[in-house]
Write a protein that holds these residues in place. Sequence first.
Motif, PDB file in Angstrom:
ATOM      1  N   SER A 199       0.863  -1.177   0.000  1.00 58.17           N
ATOM      2  CA  SER A 199       0.000   0.000   0.000  1.00 58.17           C
ATOM      3  C   SER A 199       0.905   1.233   0.000  1.00 58.17           C
ATOM      4  CB  SER A 199      -0.901   0.001   1.240  1.00 58.17           C
ATOM      5  OG  SER A 199      -0.122   0.249   2.402  1.00 58.17           O
ATOM      6  N   ARG A 200       0.342   2.380  -0.317  1.00 64.76           N
ATOM      7  CA  ARG A 200       1.149   3.614  -0.309  1.00 64.76           C
ATOM      8  C   ARG A 200       1.708   3.861   1.088  1.00 64.76           C
ATOM      9  NH1 ARG A 200       4.954   6.150  -1.984  1.00 64.76           N
ATOM     10  NH2 ARG A 200       4.901   8.397  -1.939  1.00 64.76           N
ATOM     11  N   LEU A 201       0.901   3.616   2.132  1.00 63.79           N
ATOM     12  CA  LEU A 201       1.368   3.810   3.502  1.00 63.79           C
ATOM     13  C   LEU A 201       2.504   2.836   3.822  1.00 63.79           C
ATOM     14  CD1 LEU A 201       1.185   5.208   6.230  1.00 63.79           C
ATOM     15  CD2 LEU A 201      -0.620   3.592   6.852  1.00 63.79           C
ATOM     16  N   ASP A 202       2.347   1.561   3.435  1.00 62.29           N
ATOM     17  CA  ASP A 202       3.418   0.588   3.660  1.00 62.29           C
ATOM     18  C   ASP A 202       4.702   1.011   2.947  1.00 62.29           C
ATOM     19  OD1 ASP A 202       2.025  -1.092   5.349  1.00 62.29           O
ATOM     20  OD2 ASP A 202       1.507  -2.536   3.781  1.00 62.29           O
ATOM     21  N   SER A 203       4.568   1.536   1.734  1.00 63.35           N
ATOM     22  CA  SER A 203       5.769   1.950   1.000  1.00 63.35           C
ATOM     23  C   SER A 203       6.454   3.115   1.703  1.00 63.35           C
ATOM     24  CB  SER A 203       5.445   2.296  -0.449  1.00 63.35           C
ATOM     25  OG  SER A 203       4.688   3.474  -0.539  1.00 63.35           O
ATOM     26  N   MET A 204       5.670   4.056   2.251  1.00 67.65           N
ATOM     27  CA  MET A 204       6.263   5.179   2.983  1.00 67.65           C
ATOM     28  C   MET A 204       6.960   4.701   4.245  1.00 67.65           C
ATOM     29  SD  MET A 204       3.129   7.870   2.437  1.00 67.65           S
ATOM     30  CE  MET A 204       3.785   9.133   3.499  1.00 67.65           C
ATOM     31  N   ILE A 205       6.342   3.744   4.933  1.00 67.08           N
ATOM     32  CA  ILE A 205       6.945   3.198   6.153  1.00 67.08           C
ATOM     33  C   ILE A 205       8.206   2.422   5.815  1.00 67.08           C
ATOM     34  CG2 ILE A 205       6.610   1.525   8.036  1.00 67.08           C
ATOM     35  CD1 ILE A 205       3.656   2.492   8.132  1.00 67.08           C
ATOM     36  N   LEU A 206       8.175   1.606   4.766  1.00 72.71           N
ATOM     37  CA  LEU A 206       9.355   0.843   4.369  1.00 72.71           C
ATOM     38  C   LEU A 206      10.509   1.772   4.005  1.00 72.71           C
ATOM     39  CD1 LEU A 206      10.733  -1.867   3.808  1.00 72.71           C
ATOM     40  CD2 LEU A 206       9.738  -1.790   1.509  1.00 72.71           C
ATOM     41  N   GLU A 207      10.230   2.834   3.276  1.00 70.32           N
ATOM     42  CA  GLU A 207      11.267   3.805   2.926  1.00 70.32           C
ATOM     43  C   GLU A 207      11.876   4.424   4.177  1.00 70.32           C
ATOM     44  OE1 GLU A 207       9.173   6.483   0.352  1.00 70.32           O
ATOM     45  OE2 GLU A 207       9.243   5.085  -1.348  1.00 70.32           O
ATOM     46  N   TYR A 250       2.591  -2.253  13.585  1.00 72.00           N
ATOM     47  CA  TYR A 250       1.651  -3.167  12.945  1.00 72.00           C
ATOM     48  C   TYR A 250       1.977  -3.311  11.456  1.00 72.00           C
ATOM     49  CZ  TYR A 250      -2.780  -4.884  11.074  1.00 72.00           C
ATOM     50  OH  TYR A 250      -3.741  -5.604  10.405  1.00 72.00           O
ATOM     51  N   HIS A 251       2.217  -2.192  10.787  1.00 71.65           N
ATOM     52  CA  HIS A 251       2.531  -2.230   9.355  1.00 71.65           C
ATOM     53  C   HIS A 251       3.890  -2.883   9.105  1.00 71.65           C
ATOM     54  CE1 HIS A 251      -0.808  -0.005   7.538  1.00 71.65           C
ATOM     55  NE2 HIS A 251      -0.883   0.600   8.709  1.00 71.65           N
ATOM     56  N   VAL A 252       4.865  -2.603   9.966  1.00 71.61           N
ATOM     57  CA  VAL A 252       6.190  -3.219   9.812  1.00 71.61           C
ATOM     58  C   VAL A 252       6.079  -4.727   9.987  1.00 71.61           C
ATOM     59  CG1 VAL A 252       8.511  -3.419  10.804  1.00 71.61           C
ATOM     60  CG2 VAL A 252       7.493  -1.155  10.447  1.00 71.61           C
ATOM     61  N   LYS A 253       5.354  -5.172  11.006  1.00 72.96           N
ATOM     62  CA  LYS A 253       5.183  -6.622  11.233  1.00 72.96           C
ATOM     63  C   LYS A 253       4.478  -7.283  10.052  1.00 72.96           C
ATOM     64  CE  LYS A 253       7.053  -7.132  15.257  1.00 72.96           C
ATOM     65  NZ  LYS A 253       8.347  -7.800  15.346  1.00 72.96           N
ATOM     66  N   GLY A 254       3.479  -6.610   9.490  1.00 71.45           N
ATOM     67  CA  GLY A 254       2.792  -7.152   8.322  1.00 71.45           C
ATOM     68  C   GLY A 254       3.737  -7.326   7.144  1.00 71.45           C
TER      69      GLY A 254
END
Length: 122
Positions: free
Chosen positions: A43-51, A75-79
């Motif tokens: 997701s866009r949010l996951d991509s921002m968090i991963l970056e 939560y998003h990092v664990k996912g």
Amino acid sequence: MNAENAAFSGLGPAEVAGAGDLVDCARCRTAESAGLRPHHRLSRLDSMILEAVATGLSSVRIADRLHLSRQAVDYHVKGMQRRFNAVNRVELVSKACVTGVLDVGMWPPKVPCCFVLGQRVT
């Protein structure tokens, strides 16, 4: 990228114009023919968090910048760790780089648009 998120890259507001936009690359233009596996799409949010994780920011700093709670970031990092079969953040970033989900040819690393759900390649 707006000025408030410029701290992710360490750039000033004048240097941010156009930054943070999804990276369009040859890989993106051939993504459909490459048969990307669904669990590599973010997701866009996951991509921002991963970056942000790839730049070494903590969950608290990421949460502050994205106006989320620390628990939401975790939560998003664990996912993402589950999808990439990674046991920690270092392995997550490593696997994201190896699979091409993170474009490491620039700093900070960016997620190419072909790996972001709902983004169309032009």
